[in-house]
Design a protein around this motif. Structure first.
Motif, mmCIF file in Angstrom:
data_model
loop_
_atom_site.group_PDB
_atom_site.id
_atom_site.type_symbol
_atom_site.label_atom_id
_atom_site.label_comp_id
_atom_site.label_asym_id
_atom_site.label_seq_id
_atom_site.Cartn_x
_atom_site.Cartn_y
_atom_site.Cartn_z
ATOM 1 N N ASP A 13 32.297 35.241 41.036
ATOM 2 C CA ASP A 13 32.486 36.635 41.435
ATOM 3 C C ASP A 13 32.871 36.648 42.914
ATOM 4 N N ILE A 14 34.018 37.251 43.221
ATOM 5 C CA ILE A 14 34.473 37.340 44.610
ATOM 6 C C ILE A 14 33.669 38.430 45.323
ATOM 7 N N THR A 15 33.012 38.068 46.419
ATOM 8 C CA THR A 15 32.192 39.015 47.188
ATOM 9 C C THR A 15 32.449 38.818 48.682
ATOM 10 N N PRO A 16 32.233 39.857 49.503
ATOM 11 C CA PRO A 16 32.405 39.698 50.955
ATOM 12 C C PRO A 16 31.185 39.038 51.586
ATOM 13 N N ILE B 130 33.699 42.269 44.100
ATOM 14 C CA ILE B 130 35.052 42.806 44.231
ATOM 15 C C ILE B 130 35.820 42.607 42.922
ATOM 16 N N VAL B 131 35.798 41.382 42.395
ATOM 17 C CA VAL B 131 36.480 41.019 41.158
ATOM 18 C C VAL B 131 35.983 39.637 40.768
ATOM 19 N N ASP B 132 36.081 39.312 39.482
ATOM 20 C CA ASP B 132 35.728 37.942 39.073
ATOM 21 C C ASP B 132 36.997 37.124 38.919
ATOM 22 N N LEU B 133 36.887 35.840 39.211
ATOM 23 C CA LEU B 133 38.006 34.900 39.143
ATOM 24 C C LEU B 133 37.595 33.753 38.234
ATOM 25 N N GLN B 134 38.430 33.470 37.216
ATOM 26 C CA GLN B 134 38.104 32.434 36.239
ATOM 27 C C GLN B 134 39.297 31.506 36.051
ATOM 28 N N SER B 135 38.991 30.225 35.975
ATOM 29 C CA SER B 135 39.998 29.229 35.608
ATOM 30 C C SER B 135 39.906 29.001 34.107
ATOM 31 N N ARG C 27 39.964 35.561 50.344
ATOM 32 C CA ARG C 27 40.987 34.813 49.617
ATOM 33 C C ARG C 27 40.437 34.230 48.311
ATOM 34 N N ALA C 28 41.366 33.875 47.429
ATOM 35 C CA ALA C 28 40.977 33.208 46.174
ATOM 36 C C ALA C 28 40.587 31.768 46.495
ATOM 37 N N GLY D 61 43.469 30.831 39.424
ATOM 38 C CA GLY D 61 42.884 31.313 38.172
ATOM 39 C C GLY D 61 43.283 32.753 37.893
ATOM 40 N N TYR D 62 42.626 33.329 36.878
ATOM 41 C CA TYR D 62 42.916 34.693 36.456
ATOM 42 C C TYR D 62 41.833 35.648 36.962
#
Length: 363
Positions: free
Chosen positions: A71-74, A191-196, A167-168, A172-173
């Protein structure tokens, strides 16, 4: 009057006696005729039990997880000033996703850069003066320290600016965006989740009795009802360090190839561990089995002699079935290779029925 009544009774006895006697005679003749009639022959389909080489397989329910997923977080609180992605987008590592307000840090950066230039000039001047003995060693040490402190301060502000440009961390998606421009974020806000997605991990458990039959690089196959009919291959990549003391299960992780990105983290399905050995098993079609509360059985065709003729008779044979695979079932006990088992037409049979094997696939 009394005499007439007796005569009527006698007549009734004679009439009814004749009726019942005739019926008994007819039934006896029918029974005799039926006894001499040939037994009906039931047409069935049959096949021989055969030996096949099967790779022993272990079945388990597996859950898919991303090899890399987060999970992308600040890390620093602030207002969102720009969003540089769309929900569901594929991004590469290092792509800026969200910009947090960095106006104060940019102003501080200009000040820190000026301080660094001044410290650099003072250090250069002090070195020239000490070469002519016009400055002391302590003045040079102070100039060096000031310069190094300015360099560290500049690195610190650059690190803060990098954290404000989120940044990522890997390619991934992205999932669904959870924030908007102007929103104030605190550390830890999603903020958003990032998955490979390629490859994926398949996590499952096996009983401790299977521990000796599984190891790293053992092939696996996985199916899921989300994509019926598709089989995804992979191999075991890790085993748990211990067996669960409560369930006596061991954790196993396999890596599944997903080159077309059709699988998703979180899906579950049936996973098959394919052992790298072969064993001979006796198999019959699944359609040959019949089930009841007293045990599973099949009809086996035997050749008998009746009235000088060779006939085929269906006999019930209790068996112990094993695992199923591709429409075949292994037989643990109750049959031997070459036994002819009936695969269609069993509903018309009883033990001892005369049968005829049809040339058609189904009776």
């Amino acid at each position: 009057m009394k005499k007439a009544f007796i005569i009527v009774i006698i007549l009734l006895v004679i009439v009814f006696g004749g009726i019942f006697g005739f019926k008994a005679f007819v039934n006896k003749k029918i029974s005799e005729a039926m006894a001499h009639l040939p037994k009906p022959v039931v047409t069935v389909s049959a096949t021989a039990a055969k030996l096949e080489l099967w790779h022993p397989r272990l079945q388990a329910v597996a859950s898919l997880a991303a090899v890399q997923g987060v999970d992308i977080t600040p890390q620093i609180a602030g207002n969102v000033t720009a969003i540089h992605f769309h929900s569901g987008q594929y991004v590469r590592a290092g792509t800026v996703l969200v910009q947090i307000d960095d106006s104060n840090q940019l102003a501080q950066l200009a000040s820190d850069e000026a301080q660094l230039r001044l410290a650099q000039i003072n250090l250069h001047r002090t070195r020239e003066l000490i070469a002519t003995n016009a400055a002391s060693q302590s003045q040079l040490d102070s100039a060096v320290a000031t310069y190094q402190s300015s360099v560290a301060t500049l690195k610190d502000i650059h690190a803060t600016l990098n954290k404000l440009a989120i940044r990522a961390p890997f390619s991934g998606y992205l999932g669904i965006r959870q924030v908007n421009v102007g929103q104030y974020l605190t550390p830890g806000t999603k903020i958003v989740d990032l998955q490979s997605w390629d490859p994926l991990h398949a996590n499952f458990t096996l009983p401790q009795s299977e521990l000796q039959d599984i190891h790293v690089d053992t092939p696996v196959q996985m199916e899921t009802d989300a994509l019926p009919g598709q089989i995804f291959g992979g191999k075991v990549t890790a085993l748990g360090a211990s067996v669960n003391g409560t369930t006596r299960q061991i954790d196993v992780q396999a890596t599944i190839a997903n080159p077309k990105s059709v699988l998703r983290p979180g899906l579950f399905g049936e996973l098959t561990v394919v052992r790298d050995v072969e064993e001979k098993v006796l198999t019959v079609p699944v359609s040959a089995l019949s089930y009841n509360t007293f045990g599973d059985y099949v009809y086996v065709i035997e050749k008998n002699t009746q009235d000088g003729k060779t006939v085929e008779v269906a006999r019930q044979q209790v068996i112990k079935p094993g695992k199923e695979r591709n429409g075949q079932v292994s037989i643990v006990s109750g049959l031997k290779a070459g036994d002819m088992v009936i695969t269609a037409g069993q509903v018309k049979l009883v033990d001892g029925s005369l049968v005829k094997i049809s040339d058609e696939k189904d009776a």
